[in-house]
Structures are given as structure tokens and as C-alpha cells.
Design a protein around this motif. Structure first.
Motif, PDB file in Angstrom:
ATOM      1  N   SER A 184      27.486  22.125  -8.530  1.00  0.00           N
ATOM      2  CA  SER A 184      27.092  21.404  -7.316  1.00  0.00           C
ATOM      3  C   SER A 184      28.261  20.657  -6.688  1.00  0.00           C
ATOM      4  O   SER A 184      28.060  19.735  -5.890  1.00  0.00           O
ATOM      5  CB  SER A 184      25.963  20.418  -7.644  1.00  0.00           C
ATOM      6  OG  SER A 184      26.405  19.452  -8.581  1.00  0.00           O
ATOM      7  N   LYS A 565      22.969  27.256 -10.799  1.00  0.00           N
ATOM      8  CA  LYS A 565      22.596  27.130  -9.386  1.00  0.00           C
ATOM      9  C   LYS A 565      21.137  26.720  -9.237  1.00  0.00           C
ATOM     10  O   LYS A 565      20.774  25.979  -8.332  1.00  0.00           O
ATOM     11  CB  LYS A 565      22.844  28.459  -8.664  1.00  0.00           C
ATOM     12  CG  LYS A 565      24.315  28.767  -8.439  1.00  0.00           C
ATOM     13  CD  LYS A 565      24.502  30.042  -7.646  1.00  0.00           C
ATOM     14  CE  LYS A 565      25.983  30.319  -7.404  1.00  0.00           C
ATOM     15  NZ  LYS A 565      26.192  31.574  -6.629  1.00  0.00           N
ATOM     16  N   ASN A 568      20.864  22.791 -10.188  1.00  0.00           N
ATOM     17  CA  ASN A 568      22.062  22.109  -9.688  1.00  0.00           C
ATOM     18  C   ASN A 568      21.880  20.602  -9.519  1.00  0.00           C
ATOM     19  O   ASN A 568      22.848  19.890  -9.304  1.00  0.00           O
ATOM     20  CB  ASN A 568      22.529  22.734  -8.365  1.00  0.00           C
ATOM     21  CG  ASN A 568      21.456  22.693  -7.285  1.00  0.00           C
ATOM     22  OD1 ASN A 568      21.024  21.626  -6.859  1.00  0.00           O
ATOM     23  ND2 ASN A 568      21.021  23.855  -6.843  1.00  0.00           N
ATOM     24  N   ARG A 569      20.652  20.084  -9.603  1.00  0.00           N
ATOM     25  CA  ARG A 569      20.434  18.629  -9.500  1.00  0.00           C
ATOM     26  C   ARG A 569      20.283  17.967 -10.863  1.00  0.00           C
ATOM     27  O   ARG A 569      20.024  16.772 -10.956  1.00  0.00           O
ATOM     28  CB  ARG A 569      19.196  18.346  -8.647  1.00  0.00           C
ATOM     29  CG  ARG A 569      19.378  18.710  -7.168  1.00  0.00           C
ATOM     30  CD  ARG A 569      18.216  18.230  -6.329  1.00  0.00           C
ATOM     31  NE  ARG A 569      16.970  18.877  -6.714  1.00  0.00           N
ATOM     32  CZ  ARG A 569      15.773  18.511  -6.259  1.00  0.00           C
ATOM     33  NH1 ARG A 569      15.666  17.495  -5.436  1.00  0.00           N
ATOM     34  NH2 ARG A 569      14.693  19.151  -6.646  1.00  0.00           N
TER      35      ARG A 569
END
Length: 600
Positions: A184, A565, A568-569
Motif C-alpha cells: 500500500s 493487495k 492492503n489496509r
């Protein structure tokens, strides 16, 4: 040879400890304040006092009588579960933690427990054990939030154990740290620690936290300072720091190392040996650099097109090649250059045919004898450099081992140069094979090494030796007694050295001689900390510092599996801690502190 078991003495109560007895009869000290259970080797006044003062200094005014009362209550409380007063087993909660631990260890998404593991288990239970077993297993809570909470609990517990070990350690610890960008585009700082526990040097994951703004040295220093403050650590406990050579880390005036030394001048700041090794091997003579450039262009020509890549792979299959795929070259990967050159040399015939069929501008290069010889030499020399790099990779590498490998390689280079000048290519097997064959498989015919090429190879070996000398200058050798304490002659050193008395005592001990023969060198010196603290601490100043950032680089590779992906948080610190830590979470204690809840 089994180590001697220490015995509990009632006087140890004054340090806030009681005693627990294992099934094998060995006794272990158990802190009544923090409930830490230490090993049998910690049953020594010095170690118990160190734990008490460092962790529980606010209790130093507690009297012996008060500690005896506390011990009576503590021991009584510990027997309640055994007598059945409180429930011992919480199988549903324990199973939930164990599944979460396995998920974190494998770096899998938290949702996998609810979407795959639980349905699979219930299906198997129904088939193998019947409906009753399925109903019972369905009570285990494995939702996404539950798994996340379990991993967070275990991460905090692992961190608490590591921090407690650092604070109670009799020797200072060392750090290695590095920064990388995740999927990210968030910069992550990874830190590992090396310390002494239970007479052994251990390495473990300390933390991985994001640098939310800049990646400057001040931001890195503040992040580490904040972690130290939150966990009651200080720079006075640190002996050395190892990092890569980025300006933010090792800048002379405002780098991280300079900021650390400003606060703690005693700390040794070092540049990772693996990074220095790669930098030292980058310089190439013009003739060799041109060959590498052509090789990379040819590889990219094949690999950058999916169609050409498939055609080349089929060609290799038809010709019975050992390999079917070319490897991309990457400047940031330590072993890339050697692996690419060796793969191209292995499929040089197939590559020459493929390039000729596609009328590539470099097709004729692979029919040029000098080009083939340079390619063979470069594949050989970079294979040797890769082997040296791999010898210094991994955990547990200390400065003595690393420098011995480097010095051995540096001393070989002049020998290899003299052999090349005498037409002896034994140290370069691929080059020697090309020269010795009557007819090369490429169809070039008899090959001999031109004088100009021999001069280019000799020049490269010279420049490589000078570059290695520049990045790894000769330094004062380490004291001989560290390696061979029993053959060291005290008459050869300064009579004012404070550790000479302890060396003489060690040399006269038959027990220590037996221990030296049956343990590793670092473990031997760790086991001298209590009886011979002066010389042991001086020896451990050599073994504890990191010399590479290998563990950090390895953790970033693991981060790619954990933070993807689709995730990603994710705040990945706890996931990485559970996945990478060698310390295991105390699941039984975590379970005892929580109420069991069934899944609905």
C-alpha cells in the motif's frame, strides 16, 4: 554432558520469587509479581536480583515478612485449579487460539478460518465421527474478528515475553533494523533483537511499525524511542545497531546511527556486511560490463514477450535442456547477477538458436568465442561471490565467522590471478570446461584464451580485491582468548588487563574445559556470566552484535505474503510477530484470563 540442576533456597523469597517443581523434579523460580517463570539456571541470587530490580524496582522497600505472606497466598492460589475449585479446561477457547496461531504462522487471511477451515472440519467430523462431533466442533468461534483478536492477544503476549527477557538479561542486547515499502506504499520499519537468555544467545522479532510521514532518520529514531518508552527499555541496554547503508540510516551527521550515538555514545553502529559485499562486487571492467549488458538485453527480449517466452520454453523442451526458463536480472537482489549469468550460460546454445531465428541484433554474440569465454568466467566468479554471500546469510552469524569467510575469499583472489596468468583455470570450472574441450558444444571449435582476455580477467580480480579491501578494511584482530581460552598465554598480554585473573581460573577448571568441548563458543561464554562476569561480558561484546540485516530482509519477504493487495489496509505488526517470533505465545495463560464463549 547434562548441566547441573540448581536448588531452591528460601532466602530467594526476598527477591519476590517462589518455587515451582516440574515433573522431572527440577525447580524453577516463579516471580510472584509478574508471574514470570524462569529457567532452572536462573536460580542464582544475581539473576533473581537483576530481574527484581529491573522489572519491579518499585517493590524494593517490601520487607521479607511481607514477601513470605505473599508467597503463602500465591502458592495457595496456584493450587486451586488442581483441587478443582476453578475450571481448568476451556477447550472451545483453547481451540480458537490454536487455530488462530496456525493461521498467523502461515500468514493466511483471517477469514480463512470461517470460510474454509471450519466448514472442512465440520464436514470431516460428520463423516468420520458422526453428527454429535460436528455439533460440538461447531461451537468453536472462528469468525474474522475473533481470529484478529486472538492474533492481537498472542502478539501482545509474545512481545511481553521478549521485553521481559531483554530487561532481565545480564548482558546488553543488539538491534538490526531496516525499512521497506509495503503493497500500500506505506513505509514499514522492521526491528529484530539479539540477546542472552538461559545461557544462550537468541534472536527474535521486536516490532514492525509504519513510518506514517517521512522516512528520515529523525522519524526512525522517534519511532524506536517511542517503542522503548512504551516498553520500559532504554538505549543504555543496547550494545550495537546494524542497518543498511542508506543515508537516512548511516549518514555521518544526521543519519539514524549518528542520532543514536548522540544519545548513547557507547553503542556500536555497523553497516550490514551483505550490503557492503554487494556494493564491493558491482564494479566491472568495460569488456565484462558490455557482456553483462548484452546478456540482460537478450534475457529481457525473451521474457518481456509472453509469446517469445512460450516459444523459447518449447524450444528448450525439444532440445532436452536442463532449464526451460530464463531469469530476470535485478540490481536489488543480492544473488541475481550470478544466477542470471549461470542460467544463460547453461542454455547458451538454445538462446543462440532462438535469437538467430528471430534475427536479433545480438544473435552472433553467442557464436563468438571471446564472448562465450567472458560469459563463462563471469558465471564462475559471480557463482563464487554468491557462495560467499550465502555463507554470511541466515541467523546467528557473528562478526568472527563473517570476517573469517571474507578474509579467506580475499586471500584467494591473488592466487586465482596468478593461476590465470599461468593458464590454470581450475578455480573457474565453466571457463576451464570451455578451454579444455576439443570442440565446444556451440560449434565454435577449439577455444584458447587470448592474452587480452587473460589480462581483462586479471584486472577484474585485482579491482575486486581492492574493492573488497575498501569496504572491508583490515582491522585489529579479536583477542585470541575469545576463540581459544585454554591455550591462550596470559604472558603475551598487558598485565593490567582486568580479565586475566578470570582467564587463569577458567584455564584451571576441568569442568569448564569439558563444557568448552561440548558446547558452541557463544554458549560457552554465556554460561560464564554468573561466575566470570568480567571476561564473559567482554567476550559477548563480540558475539551479541548483528553483522547483517538478513532477518529484516527475510521479514519483508514474509510481509509480501501477509499484506497483499486484497489485504492492503491490514495493520500487520501482530500478524508478523506471531508468524516470525521464535517465542511461543502462552495460550494456556491467555485462556485462563478470558471467559469461554460458544459460537452461535
Amino acid at each position: 554432558m547434562s548441566s547441573k540442576k540448581r536448588k531452591w533456597l528460601d532466602e530467594y523469597v526476598q527477591y519476590g520469587f517462589t518455587c515451582i517443581t516440574e515433573r522431572d523434579g527440577s525447580q524453577r523460580p516463579n516471580c510472584m509479581i509478574c508471574n514470570a517463570k524462569l529457567s532452572n539456571s536462573s536460580l542464582a541470587p544475581a539473576k533473581l536480583r537483576e530481574h527484581f530490580l529491573k522489572l519491579h524496582g518499585n517493590h524494593k522497600n517490601t520487607t521479607l515478612a511481607e514477601f513470605k505472606v505473599k508467597r503463602a497466598r500465591f502458592d495457595k492460589k496456584a493450587t486451586l485449579p488442581v483441587l478443582g475449585v476453578v475450571p481448568i479446561n476451556k477447550p472451545i477457547l483453547t481451540a480458537s487460539y490454536e487455530v488462530a496461531y496456525l493461521i498467523a504462522k502461515q500468514g493466511k487471511p483471517h477469514t480463512i478460518a470461517e470460510t474454509l477451515i471450519k466448514p472442512a472440519v465440520l464436514t470431516m467430523a460428520n463423516i468420520m465421527l458422526g453428527k454429535a462431533a460436528e455439533v460440538k466442533l461447531s461451537q468453536i468461534p472462528l469468525s474474522n474478528d475473533t481470529i484478529s483478536d486472538r492474533i492481537e492477544d498472542m502478539g501482545k503476549d509474545i512481545l511481553a515475553q521478549v521485553v521481559a527477557d531483554l530487561i532481565s538479561s545480564l548482558a546488553k542486547f543488539s538491534l538490526q533494523l531496516d525499512e521497506s515499502t509495503d503493497v500500500s506504499n506505506l513505509s514499514q520499519l522492521a526491528v529484530f533483537v539479539r540477546y542472552v537468555k538461559d545461557d544462550v544467545i537468541k534472536e527474535d522479532f521486536l516490532f514492525c511499525k509504519p513510518l506514517t510521514t517521512t522516512t528520515k532518520a529523525a522519524a526512525v529514531k522517534k519511532l524506536v524511542d517511542d517503542f522503548f518508552k512504551d516498553n520500559n527499555l532504554s538505549w543504555d541496554m543496547v550494545s550495537a545497531v546494524c542497518s543498511d547503508g542508506a543515508p537516512a540510516m548511516l549518514g555521518r551527521k544526521s543519519g539514524f546511527g549518528a542520532l543514536v550515538k548522540a544519545d548513547a555514545p557507547h553503542i556500536i553502529v555497523t553497516h550490514c556486511i551483505l550490503h557492503r559485499h554487494v556494493l564491493a562486487t558491482k564494479t566491472l571492467p568495460l569488456k565484462l560490463a558490455e557482456v553483462l549488458k548484452i546478456v540482460v538485453e537478450c534475457v529481457n527480449y525473451v521474457r518481456n514477450s509472453a509469446l517469445r517466452h512460450r516459444i523459447f520454453r518449447e524450444l528448450c523442451k525439444e532440445m532436452g535442456s536442463e532449464f526451460e526458463v530464463l531469469l530476470y536480472h535485478s540490481n536489488v537482489r543480492w544473488l541475481s547477477r550470478g544466477q542470471v549469468l549461470n542460467r544463460v550460460f547453461a542454455v547458451r546454445v538454445e538462446l543462440a538458436l532462438f535469437l538467430q531465428e528471430h534475427q536479433h541484433c545480438h544473435a552472433d554474440c553467442f557464436k563468438n568465442s571471446e564472448f562465450i569465454l567472458i560469459l563463462a568466467y563471469m558465471a564462475d566468479i559471480f557463482a563464487a561471490l554468491n557462495n560467499l554471500n550465502q555463507q554470511m546469510q541466515g541467523g546467528g552469524v557473528n562478526i568472527i565467522e563473517a570476517e573469517e569467510n571474507l578474509k579467506a575469499f580475499q586471500k584467494k583472489l591473488p592466487l586465482w590471478k596468478r593461476r590465470i596468468e599461468n593458464d590454470n583455470f581450475a578455480n573457474f570450472p565453466l571457463l576451464d570446461d570451455c578451454v579444455s574441450k576439443i570442440e565446444d558444444v556451440s560449434g565454435i571449435g577449439d577455444i584458447s584464451v587470448p592474452a587480452e582476455l587473460k589480462q581483462a580477467i586479471a584486472t577484474h580480480l585485482d579491482s575486486l580485491a581492492k574493492s573488497l579491501d575498501g569496504y572491508f578494511p583490515t582491522r585489529e584482530s579479536y583477542p585470541a582468548w575469545v576463540r581459544q581460552p585454554f591455550t591462550f598465554s596470559v604472558e603475551t598480554t598487558d598485565v593490567n588487563d582486568e580479565y586475566l585473573d578470570e582467564i587463569i581460573e577458567i584455564q584451571q577448571s576441568q569442568v569448564q574445559q569439558q563444557l568448552f568441548r561440548t558446547t558452541t563458543l557463544s554458549t560457552f561464554w554465556c554460561q560464564q556470566m554468573v561466575k566470570y562476569p568480567v571476561i564473559a561480558k567482554k567476550a559477548l561484546e563480540i558475539f551479541i552484535p548483528f553483522v547483517t540485516t538478513y532477518l529484516c530482509e527475510q521479514s519483508f519477504s514474509r510481509m509480501l505474503d501477509i499484506k497483499t493487495k486484497k489485504r492492503n489496509r491490514l495493520c500487520c505488526e501482530n500478524d508478523m510477530r506471531v508468524a516470525l517470533a521464535k517465542v511461543k505465545p502462552r495460550i494456556s495463560e491467555l485462556v485462563s484470563e478470558r471467559q469461554q464463549q460458544k459460537s452461535h
